[in-house]
Design a protein around this motif. Sequence first.
Motif, short mmCIF file in Angstrom:
data_model
loop_
_atom_site.label_atom_id
_atom_site.label_comp_id
_atom_site.label_asym_id
_atom_site.label_seq_id
_atom_site.Cartn_x
_atom_site.Cartn_y
_atom_site.Cartn_z
N UNK A 69 20.18 124.06 104.00
CA UNK A 69 20.41 125.24 103.15
C UNK A 69 19.54 126.40 103.59
N UNK A 70 18.29 126.12 103.95
CA UNK A 70 17.40 127.18 104.42
C UNK A 70 17.92 127.79 105.72
N UNK A 71 18.40 126.95 106.61
CA UNK A 71 18.87 127.43 107.91
C UNK A 71 20.19 128.19 107.82
N UNK A 72 21.00 127.88 106.81
CA UNK A 72 22.34 128.46 106.73
C UNK A 72 22.54 129.47 105.61
N UNK A 73 21.54 129.66 104.79
CA UNK A 73 21.73 130.54 103.64
C UNK A 73 21.77 132.01 104.04
N UNK A 74 22.44 132.77 103.22
CA UNK A 74 22.57 134.21 103.46
C UNK A 74 21.34 134.97 102.99
N UNK A 75 20.68 134.41 101.97
CA UNK A 75 19.48 135.03 101.40
C UNK A 75 18.78 133.99 100.53
N UNK A 76 17.67 134.36 99.94
CA UNK A 76 16.88 133.40 99.15
C UNK A 76 17.64 132.88 97.93
N UNK A 77 18.43 133.72 97.30
CA UNK A 77 19.21 133.28 96.13
C UNK A 77 20.24 132.24 96.57
N UNK A 78 20.91 132.50 97.66
CA UNK A 78 21.88 131.56 98.22
C UNK A 78 21.19 130.23 98.53
N UNK A 79 20.01 130.30 99.11
CA UNK A 79 19.22 129.11 99.43
C UNK A 79 18.92 128.30 98.17
N UNK A 80 18.47 128.96 97.14
CA UNK A 80 18.12 128.27 95.90
C UNK A 80 19.36 127.64 95.26
N UNK A 81 20.47 128.36 95.26
CA UNK A 81 21.72 127.82 94.70
C UNK A 81 22.12 126.54 95.43
#
Length: 136
Positions: A69-81
């Motif tokens: 998720x960290x490597x592929x997320x668009x931003x921190x909110x995306x990562x947390x979701x």
Amino acid sequence: MADLQASLAGILPFIAYFAAAIAMLLIFMKIYTAMTPHDEMALIKENNVSASVVFSAAFVGFSLPLASAAANSLNIVDFIIWGIIACIAQLVVYQIFRRFYPKITDRIERGEIAISIKLAAISITVGLLNAACITY
């Protein structure tokens, strides 16, 4: 000097993602230990290898999709979701496993390694699949 500045430009996002990841790991482990009828920490302190194997694999199993998720997320909110989604998936699989093995807690408390390795393998396998699915 410009190269150093360029390298350090990512330090704030790194700190944000890393802090969020550590927080999610701690929350996952708190929820996981609350879900299990046995006290993992007490068993591990008593040198129960079975409990240590299962607990460690749960930790690794969740960290795999979290890393994805960290490597592929668009931003921190995306990562947390996606971290929350990964957490739910891992915890649901544990609950399903418990339905097939209703005496799992007693067996872990007794130090039965075979069943513990099976649960550990399932935790890590689901974590790998979970991680692969968080690539978009």
